[in-house]
Design a protein around this motif. Structure first.
Motif, mmCIF file in Angstrom:
data_model
loop_
_atom_site.group_PDB
_atom_site.id
_atom_site.type_symbol
_atom_site.label_atom_id
_atom_site.label_comp_id
_atom_site.label_asym_id
_atom_site.label_seq_id
_atom_site.Cartn_x
_atom_site.Cartn_y
_atom_site.Cartn_z
ATOM 1 N N LEU A 184 0.824 -1.203 0.000
ATOM 2 C CA LEU A 184 0.000 0.000 0.000
ATOM 3 C C LEU A 184 0.863 1.260 0.000
ATOM 4 O O LEU A 184 1.968 1.256 0.539
ATOM 5 C CB LEU A 184 -0.907 0.015 1.237
ATOM 6 N N SER A 185 0.349 2.322 -0.593
ATOM 7 C CA SER A 185 1.035 3.616 -0.514
ATOM 8 C C SER A 185 0.654 4.250 0.828
ATOM 9 O O SER A 185 -0.488 4.147 1.278
ATOM 10 C CB SER A 185 0.654 4.509 -1.683
ATOM 11 N N VAL A 186 1.643 4.876 1.472
ATOM 12 C CA VAL A 186 1.479 5.356 2.846
ATOM 13 C C VAL A 186 1.903 6.817 2.957
ATOM 14 O O VAL A 186 2.935 7.209 2.415
ATOM 15 C CB VAL A 186 2.338 4.512 3.817
ATOM 16 N N ALA A 187 1.117 7.599 3.690
ATOM 17 C CA ALA A 187 1.513 8.946 4.103
ATOM 18 C C ALA A 187 1.502 8.938 5.625
ATOM 19 O O ALA A 187 0.490 8.616 6.252
ATOM 20 C CB ALA A 187 0.554 9.995 3.569
ATOM 21 N N LEU A 188 2.649 9.251 6.221
ATOM 22 C CA LEU A 188 2.810 9.217 7.677
ATOM 23 C C LEU A 188 3.095 10.630 8.173
ATOM 24 O O LEU A 188 4.093 11.241 7.772
ATOM 25 C CB LEU A 188 3.957 8.262 8.029
ATOM 26 N N PHE A 189 2.233 11.144 9.038
ATOM 27 C CA PHE A 189 2.342 12.518 9.522
ATOM 28 C C PHE A 189 2.705 12.552 11.001
ATOM 29 O O PHE A 189 2.147 11.793 11.800
ATOM 30 C CB PHE A 189 1.006 13.263 9.343
ATOM 31 N N GLU A 190 3.605 13.451 11.357
ATOM 32 C CA GLU A 190 3.979 13.663 12.752
ATOM 33 C C GLU A 190 4.259 15.143 12.953
ATOM 34 O O GLU A 190 5.105 15.715 12.269
ATOM 35 C CB GLU A 190 5.212 12.843 13.124
ATOM 36 N N LYS A 191 3.558 15.757 13.895
ATOM 37 C CA LYS A 191 3.737 17.193 14.114
ATOM 38 C C LYS A 191 4.969 17.496 14.960
ATOM 39 O O LYS A 191 5.529 18.581 14.870
ATOM 40 C CB LYS A 191 2.497 17.815 14.746
ATOM 41 N N ASN A 192 5.389 16.565 15.791
ATOM 42 C CA ASN A 192 6.566 16.759 16.630
ATOM 43 C C ASN A 192 7.686 15.828 16.179
ATOM 44 O O ASN A 192 7.834 15.579 15.000
ATOM 45 C CB ASN A 192 6.210 16.513 18.105
ATOM 46 N N ARG A 193 8.398 15.285 17.113
ATOM 47 C CA ARG A 193 9.460 14.335 16.791
ATOM 48 C C ARG A 193 8.882 12.930 16.713
ATOM 49 O O ARG A 193 8.078 12.548 17.562
ATOM 50 C CB ARG A 193 10.535 14.363 17.873
ATOM 51 N N PRO A 194 9.282 12.133 15.732
ATOM 52 C CA PRO A 194 8.835 10.743 15.678
ATOM 53 C C PRO A 194 9.278 9.997 16.934
ATOM 54 O O PRO A 194 10.348 10.255 17.466
ATOM 55 C CB PRO A 194 9.541 10.183 14.449
ATOM 56 N N GLY A 195 8.451 9.083 17.392
ATOM 57 C CA GLY A 195 8.805 8.255 18.538
ATOM 58 C C GLY A 195 7.865 8.367 19.703
ATOM 59 O O GLY A 195 7.767 7.473 20.525
ATOM 60 N N GLY A 196 7.164 9.480 19.797
ATOM 61 C CA GLY A 196 6.182 9.648 20.863
ATOM 62 C C GLY A 196 6.747 9.461 22.256
ATOM 63 O O GLY A 196 7.891 9.820 22.545
ATOM 64 N N GLN A 197 5.944 8.864 23.122
ATOM 65 C CA GLN A 197 6.314 8.682 24.523
ATOM 66 C C GLN A 197 7.516 7.758 24.705
ATOM 67 O O GLN A 197 8.217 7.843 25.703
ATOM 68 C CB GLN A 197 5.133 8.133 25.312
ATOM 69 N N ALA A 198 7.782 6.902 23.738
ATOM 70 C CA ALA A 198 8.929 5.987 23.860
ATOM 71 C C ALA A 198 10.242 6.758 23.951
ATOM 72 O O ALA A 198 11.208 6.276 24.540
ATOM 73 C CB ALA A 198 8.965 5.018 22.681
ATOM 74 N N LEU A 199 10.281 7.958 23.396
ATOM 75 C CA LEU A 199 11.499 8.774 23.465
ATOM 76 C C LEU A 199 11.885 9.100 24.901
ATOM 77 O O LEU A 199 13.059 9.267 25.220
ATOM 78 C CB LEU A 199 11.323 10.083 22.696
ATOM 79 N N ALA A 200 10.898 9.206 25.780
ATOM 80 C CA ALA A 200 11.148 9.580 27.166
ATOM 81 C C ALA A 200 11.369 8.375 28.074
ATOM 82 O O ALA A 200 11.654 8.539 29.251
ATOM 83 C CB ALA A 200 9.988 10.418 27.698
#
Length: 135
Positions: free
Chosen positions: A31-47
């Motif tokens: 499938l063709s995919v569009a992935l959007f993130e307004k901040n940094r990729p990774g979410g809560q896992a970054l912390a």
């Protein structure tokens, strides 16, 4: 003015672990995919200081390291993480119309993986210590 609307199979809003995994699985299905993130990729896992319940990581892994591996794998699949805010989603017939900060696009499916934002205490040292374990 360009009036053509990009058409994709799946739009994913949010590039935390769930959004990144969803993007890879959709791409694996052709499938063709569009992935959007307004901040940094990774979410809560970054912390996260240590993630011990992720498959294949018997000794655990630091959150930022796991996120970096996710991002490398997403890029290896040819998926671009669009650093944009999605401002509107609507439905037109069988399609979703997604309006990020750039050009509108249409999609057959949408996955909302926006995660959460914890409430901060706003105390001295909070940002510097985020993700660390103090005993």
């Amino acid at each position: 003015m360009n009036t053509s609307i990009e058409s994709i199979d799946v739009a994913i809003v949010g590039a935390g672990p769930a959004g990144l995994m969803a993007a890879m699985q959709a791409k694996r299905q052709g499938l063709s995919v569009a992935l959007f993130e307004k901040n940094r990729p990774g979410g809560q896992a970054l912390a996260a200081h240590l993630i011990e319940n992720f498959p294949g990581m018997p000794n655990g892994i630091r959150g930022p390291e796991l996120v970096q591996r996710f991002i490398e794998q997403v890029k290896a699949h040819g998926i671009q993480i669009r650093k944009e805010t999605v401002t509107n989603i609507s439905k037109s017939g069988d399609l979703f119309l997604i309006k990020p900060t750039s050009q509108e696009l249409k999609s057959s499916a949408i996955i909302i993986a926006s995660g959460l934002s914890p409430k901060r205490l706003k105390i001295t040292g909070e940002e510097e210590l985020l993700g660390d374990v103090i005993f």
